[in-house]
Enzyme design. Structure first.
Site, PDB file in Angstrom:
ATOM      1  N   THR A 128      40.794  46.160  39.083  1.00  0.00           N
ATOM      2  CA  THR A 128      41.290  44.979  39.792  1.00  0.00           C
ATOM      3  C   THR A 128      41.045  43.701  39.000  1.00  0.00           C
ATOM      4  O   THR A 128      40.192  43.645  38.117  1.00  0.00           O
ATOM      5  CB  THR A 128      40.627  44.842  41.175  1.00  0.00           C
ATOM      6  OG1 THR A 128      39.221  44.641  41.019  1.00  0.00           O
ATOM      7  CG2 THR A 128      40.877  46.087  42.027  1.00  0.00           C
ATOM      8  N   ASP A 129      41.800  42.670  39.356  1.00  0.00           N
ATOM      9  CA  ASP A 129      41.615  41.357  38.740  1.00  0.00           C
ATOM     10  C   ASP A 129      40.736  40.497  39.648  1.00  0.00           C
ATOM     11  O   ASP A 129      40.189  40.992  40.639  1.00  0.00           O
ATOM     12  CB  ASP A 129      42.973  40.701  38.454  1.00  0.00           C
ATOM     13  CG  ASP A 129      43.816  40.494  39.704  1.00  0.00           C
ATOM     14  OD1 ASP A 129      43.274  40.515  40.837  1.00  0.00           O
ATOM     15  OD2 ASP A 129      45.032  40.288  39.549  1.00  0.00           O
ATOM     16  N   CYS A 130      40.626  39.221  39.359  1.00  0.00           N
ATOM     17  CA  CYS A 130      39.727  38.362  40.138  1.00  0.00           C
ATOM     18  C   CYS A 130      40.208  38.146  41.574  1.00  0.00           C
ATOM     19  O   CYS A 130      39.443  37.676  42.413  1.00  0.00           O
ATOM     20  CB  CYS A 130      39.522  37.020  39.432  1.00  0.00           C
ATOM     21  SG  CYS A 130      41.020  36.031  39.301  1.00  0.00           S
ATOM     22  N   ILE A 151      43.188  42.526  43.277  1.00  0.00           N
ATOM     23  CA  ILE A 151      44.450  43.265  43.196  1.00  0.00           C
ATOM     24  C   ILE A 151      44.452  44.085  41.910  1.00  0.00           C
ATOM     25  O   ILE A 151      44.001  43.619  40.864  1.00  0.00           O
ATOM     26  CB  ILE A 151      45.645  42.286  43.207  1.00  0.00           C
ATOM     27  CG1 ILE A 151      45.690  41.542  44.544  1.00  0.00           C
ATOM     28  CG2 ILE A 151      46.951  43.001  42.927  1.00  0.00           C
ATOM     29  CD1 ILE A 151      46.699  40.411  44.584  1.00  0.00           C
TER      30      ILE A 151
END
Length: 140
Positions: free
Chosen positions: A14-16, A19
């Site tokens: 996931t990203d920050c 997601i």
């Protein structure tokens, strides 16, 4: 016929925003291809031992809804086209909801060539591994 690959989204994917980063989808597609070939009673190692590689020629990813950390995912993989020199897979990525229903998150395709591992020249999978070719062909 399609393979079904189930897994949970890992935090590292996931990203920050929490997601799944788009760069993970091709990795998931690779997992699906491996499961598809295993479902037929073969594996990529066998192909490589016979001097066959399947480089990526085209990749298409469409994103509808985001996958999130810890989502349970089901990836459905199938072959939509095979010739002596190429193969095209399609993928559908869905989230398994708590009630057991599925929500489509995205889909994609990859196209691969069959090449000799030493020369990287195109080869005929129909001639090199006729049993695999015929098995895939009957389900497309």
């Amino acid at each position: 016929m399609h393979s079904r690959t189930k897994f949970r989204v890992r935090y590292a994917e996931t990203d920050c925003m929490g997601i799944v980063h788009h760069s993970n989808y091709p990795i998931w597609y690779e997992m699906g291809r491996g499961d598809y070939v295993k479902m037929l009673g073969f594996n990529y190692r066998e192909m490589e031992e016979q001097g066959i590689m399947t480089p990526l020629l085209n990749l298409n990813c469409s994103f509808g809804k985001p996958a999130l950390y810890d989502d349970e995912i089901i990836l459905r993989t199938k072959v939509i086209l095979i010739s002596a020199a190429r193969i095209t897979f399609s993928y559908t990525v869905k989230r398994i909801e708590p009630d057991g229903s599925e929500t489509e998150l995205g889909y994609g395709t990859t196209e691969h060539g069959f090449v000799d591992s030493k020369t990287f020249r195109p080869i005929s999978i129909r001639k090199r591994m006729p049993e695999l070719y015929e098995k895939i062909k009957q389900f497309t």
